[in-house]
Design a protein around this motif. Structure first.
Motif, PDB file in Angstrom:
ATOM      1  N   ASN A  27      33.182  65.845  61.910  1.00 20.02           N
ATOM      2  CA  ASN A  27      31.920  65.129  62.032  1.00 20.02           C
ATOM      3  C   ASN A  27      30.794  66.022  61.489  1.00 20.02           C
ATOM      4  O   ASN A  27      31.046  67.145  61.036  1.00 20.02           O
ATOM      5  CB  ASN A  27      31.664  64.709  63.488  1.00 20.02           C
ATOM      6  CG  ASN A  27      31.649  65.896  64.433  1.00 20.02           C
ATOM      7  OD1 ASN A  27      31.195  66.990  64.093  1.00 20.02           O
ATOM      8  ND2 ASN A  27      32.149  65.698  65.645  1.00 20.02           N
ATOM      9  N   ASP A  28      29.572  65.529  61.534  1.00 18.16           N
ATOM     10  CA  ASP A  28      28.445  66.294  61.007  1.00 18.16           C
ATOM     11  C   ASP A  28      28.310  67.654  61.692  1.00 18.16           C
ATOM     12  O   ASP A  28      28.044  68.653  61.030  1.00 18.16           O
ATOM     13  CB  ASP A  28      27.136  65.508  61.160  1.00 18.16           C
ATOM     14  CG  ASP A  28      27.054  64.301  60.241  1.00 18.16           C
ATOM     15  OD1 ASP A  28      27.950  64.142  59.370  1.00 18.16           O
ATOM     16  OD2 ASP A  28      26.097  63.514  60.392  1.00 18.16           O
ATOM     17  N   GLU A  29      28.502  67.685  63.006  1.00 15.90           N
ATOM     18  CA  GLU A  29      28.380  68.957  63.746  1.00 15.90           C
ATOM     19  C   GLU A  29      29.404  69.984  63.266  1.00 15.90           C
ATOM     20  O   GLU A  29      29.128  71.180  63.254  1.00 15.90           O
ATOM     21  CB  GLU A  29      28.531  68.727  65.245  1.00 15.90           C
ATOM     22  CG  GLU A  29      27.334  68.053  65.876  1.00 15.90           C
ATOM     23  CD  GLU A  29      27.505  67.842  67.374  1.00 15.90           C
ATOM     24  OE1 GLU A  29      28.455  68.400  67.968  1.00 15.90           O
ATOM     25  OE2 GLU A  29      26.686  67.100  67.938  1.00 15.90           O
ATOM     26  N   ASP A  30      30.585  69.522  62.889  1.00 18.21           N
ATOM     27  CA  ASP A  30      31.619  70.414  62.365  1.00 18.21           C
ATOM     28  C   ASP A  30      31.249  70.913  60.970  1.00 18.21           C
ATOM     29  O   ASP A  30      31.514  72.060  60.625  1.00 18.21           O
ATOM     30  CB  ASP A  30      32.972  69.686  62.247  1.00 18.21           C
ATOM     31  CG  ASP A  30      33.510  69.201  63.574  1.00 18.21           C
ATOM     32  OD1 ASP A  30      33.380  69.918  64.577  1.00 18.21           O
ATOM     33  OD2 ASP A  30      34.073  68.079  63.604  1.00 18.21           O
ATOM     34  N   ARG A  31      30.661  70.038  60.172  1.00 18.88           N
ATOM     35  CA  ARG A  31      30.435  70.342  58.762  1.00 18.88           C
ATOM     36  C   ARG A  31      29.165  71.162  58.492  1.00 18.88           C
ATOM     37  O   ARG A  31      29.131  71.918  57.524  1.00 18.88           O
ATOM     38  CB  ARG A  31      30.369  69.046  57.953  1.00 18.88           C
ATOM     39  CG  ARG A  31      31.707  68.367  57.775  1.00 18.88           C
ATOM     40  CD  ARG A  31      31.570  67.170  56.839  1.00 18.88           C
ATOM     41  NE  ARG A  31      32.849  66.552  56.563  1.00 18.88           N
ATOM     42  CZ  ARG A  31      33.223  65.364  57.025  1.00 18.88           C
ATOM     43  NH1 ARG A  31      32.404  64.664  57.789  1.00 18.88           N
ATOM     44  NH2 ARG A  31      34.403  64.867  56.717  1.00 18.88           N
ATOM     45  N   ILE A  32      28.123  70.992  59.297  1.00 22.71           N
ATOM     46  CA  ILE A  32      26.839  71.621  58.984  1.00 22.71           C
ATOM     47  C   ILE A  32      26.939  73.153  58.900  1.00 22.71           C
ATOM     48  O   ILE A  32      26.446  73.740  57.928  1.00 22.71           O
ATOM     49  CB  ILE A  32      25.736  71.170  59.960  1.00 22.71           C
ATOM     50  CG1 ILE A  32      25.466  69.664  59.798  1.00 22.71           C
ATOM     51  CG2 ILE A  32      24.463  71.983  59.786  1.00 22.71           C
ATOM     52  CD1 ILE A  32      25.025  69.209  58.424  1.00 22.71           C
ATOM     53  N   PRO A  33      27.551  73.855  59.844  1.00 21.74           N
ATOM     54  CA  PRO A  33      27.648  75.320  59.694  1.00 21.74           C
ATOM     55  C   PRO A  33      28.406  75.730  58.429  1.00 21.74           C
ATOM     56  O   PRO A  33      28.054  76.706  57.760  1.00 21.74           O
ATOM     57  CB  PRO A  33      28.396  75.769  60.953  1.00 21.74           C
ATOM     58  CG  PRO A  33      28.201  74.665  61.936  1.00 21.74           C
ATOM     59  CD  PRO A  33      28.102  73.398  61.126  1.00 21.74           C
ATOM     60  N   TRP A  34      29.443  74.976  58.092  1.00 21.30           N
ATOM     61  CA  TRP A  34      30.232  75.221  56.882  1.00 21.30           C
ATOM     62  C   TRP A  34      29.361  75.045  55.646  1.00 21.30           C
ATOM     63  O   TRP A  34      29.357  75.891  54.744  1.00 21.30           O
ATOM     64  CB  TRP A  34      31.414  74.250  56.903  1.00 21.30           C
ATOM     65  CG  TRP A  34      32.234  74.109  55.677  1.00 21.30           C
ATOM     66  CD1 TRP A  34      33.058  75.043  55.123  1.00 21.30           C
ATOM     67  CD2 TRP A  34      32.367  72.930  54.866  1.00 21.30           C
ATOM     68  NE1 TRP A  34      33.698  74.515  54.008  1.00 21.30           N
ATOM     69  CE2 TRP A  34      33.283  73.221  53.842  1.00 21.30           C
ATOM     70  CE3 TRP A  34      31.814  71.660  54.919  1.00 21.30           C
ATOM     71  CZ2 TRP A  34      33.650  72.286  52.876  1.00 21.30           C
ATOM     72  CZ3 TRP A  34      32.179  70.733  53.971  1.00 21.30           C
ATOM     73  CH2 TRP A  34      33.083  71.055  52.953  1.00 21.30           C
ATOM     74  N   LEU A  35      28.599  73.960  55.598  1.00 16.85           N
ATOM     75  CA  LEU A  35      27.718  73.707  54.457  1.00 16.85           C
ATOM     76  C   LEU A  35      26.616  74.759  54.352  1.00 16.85           C
ATOM     77  O   LEU A  35      26.253  75.173  53.248  1.00 16.85           O
ATOM     78  CB  LEU A  35      27.109  72.306  54.565  1.00 16.85           C
ATOM     79  CG  LEU A  35      28.109  71.156  54.410  1.00 16.85           C
ATOM     80  CD1 LEU A  35      27.517  69.858  54.934  1.00 16.85           C
ATOM     81  CD2 LEU A  35      28.556  71.015  52.957  1.00 16.85           C
ATOM     82  N   CYS A  36      26.092  75.202  55.495  1.00 15.83           N
ATOM     83  CA  CYS A  36      25.063  76.264  55.486  1.00 15.83           C
ATOM     84  C   CYS A  36      25.637  77.563  54.924  1.00 15.83           C
ATOM     85  O   CYS A  36      24.959  78.266  54.170  1.00 15.83           O
ATOM     86  CB  CYS A  36      24.487  76.474  56.883  1.00 15.83           C
ATOM     87  SG  CYS A  36      23.384  75.144  57.416  1.00 15.83           S
ATOM     88  N   GLU A  37      26.874  77.880  55.296  1.00 14.52           N
ATOM     89  CA  GLU A  37      27.523  79.080  54.746  1.00 14.52           C
ATOM     90  C   GLU A  37      27.696  78.945  53.231  1.00 14.52           C
ATOM     91  O   GLU A  37      27.450  79.891  52.477  1.00 14.52           O
ATOM     92  CB  GLU A  37      28.881  79.318  55.414  1.00 14.52           C
ATOM     93  CG  GLU A  37      29.574  80.562  54.892  1.00 14.52           C
ATOM     94  CD  GLU A  37      30.916  80.845  55.559  1.00 14.52           C
ATOM     95  OE1 GLU A  37      31.537  81.853  55.177  1.00 14.52           O
ATOM     96  OE2 GLU A  37      31.342  80.079  56.444  1.00 14.52           O
ATOM     97  N   LEU A  38      28.087  77.769  52.792  1.00 17.84           N
ATOM     98  CA  LEU A  38      28.235  77.539  51.347  1.00 17.84           C
ATOM     99  C   LEU A  38      26.880  77.647  50.640  1.00 17.84           C
ATOM    100  O   LEU A  38      26.789  78.223  49.552  1.00 17.84           O
ATOM    101  CB  LEU A  38      28.872  76.178  51.089  1.00 17.84           C
ATOM    102  CG  LEU A  38      30.305  76.018  51.592  1.00 17.84           C
ATOM    103  CD1 LEU A  38      30.745  74.560  51.514  1.00 17.84           C
ATOM    104  CD2 LEU A  38      31.257  76.930  50.838  1.00 17.84           C
TER     105      LEU A  38
END
Length: 158
Positions: A27-38
């Motif tokens: 979900n968005d909560e799972d993806r946001i930290p990953w996207l921020c790292e990218l």
């Protein structure tokens, strides 16, 4: 191209990989930290004037904004203002094709944590890019050399 290549899947947390391997969509909560790292990786490479190719399933418009602008894109729907924290210039290559072609490719992939059963959730989440995003849409029905050539042509045309 002589550019650095990053596969976004390499940067998922162990928790995200476990969740997906169990057939649970992120979900968005799972993806946001990953996207921020990218985003941080892209920002770092940009500061060194290093061009980069990032393979990433940036399925939603908000995800693409986070890649370009970082965490600030989450709180704001406003475009970034020019300045020190201006959005990165990114060309998004939207690889588009029929679900059966994509499913067939997923079935052939071995040793990946994302099972083919999650393809439906990916399509359900997908918000194809649209203006004013900087993107091209390339058909997956073309051969790999044709896909690469089409993307390269757009890059070299500026």
């Amino acid at each position: 191209l002589g550019w650095k290549f990053y596969d976004a899947d390499d940067y998922h947390s162990p928790e995200n990989k476990k969740k997906m391997s169990e057939g649970i969509p992120l979900n968005d909560e799972d993806r946001i930290p990953w996207l921020c790292e990218l985003h941080d990786i892209l920002r770092r490479e940009d500061s060194c004037r290093q061009d980069v190719v990032l393979a990433c399933s940036a399925l939603k418009k908000m995800y693409r904004r986070v890649l370009a602008s970082g965490a600030s894109a989450i709180e704001s729907n406003q475009p970034e203002q020019p300045g020190e924290n201006a959005a990165l210039k990114i060309l998004f290559a939207h690889l588009d094709g029929p679900r059966d072609i994509i499913a067939g490719r997923l079935e052939k992939r071995k040793g990946h944590f994302l099972p083919p059963e999650l393809l439906k959730s990916q399509f359900d989440t997908l918000e194809p890019p649209s203006a004013p995003e900087n993107f091209i849409t390339v058909s997956l029905e073309k051969s790999l050399p044709e896909i690469v050539l089409e993307i390269e042509n757009v890059i070299f045309q500026g």
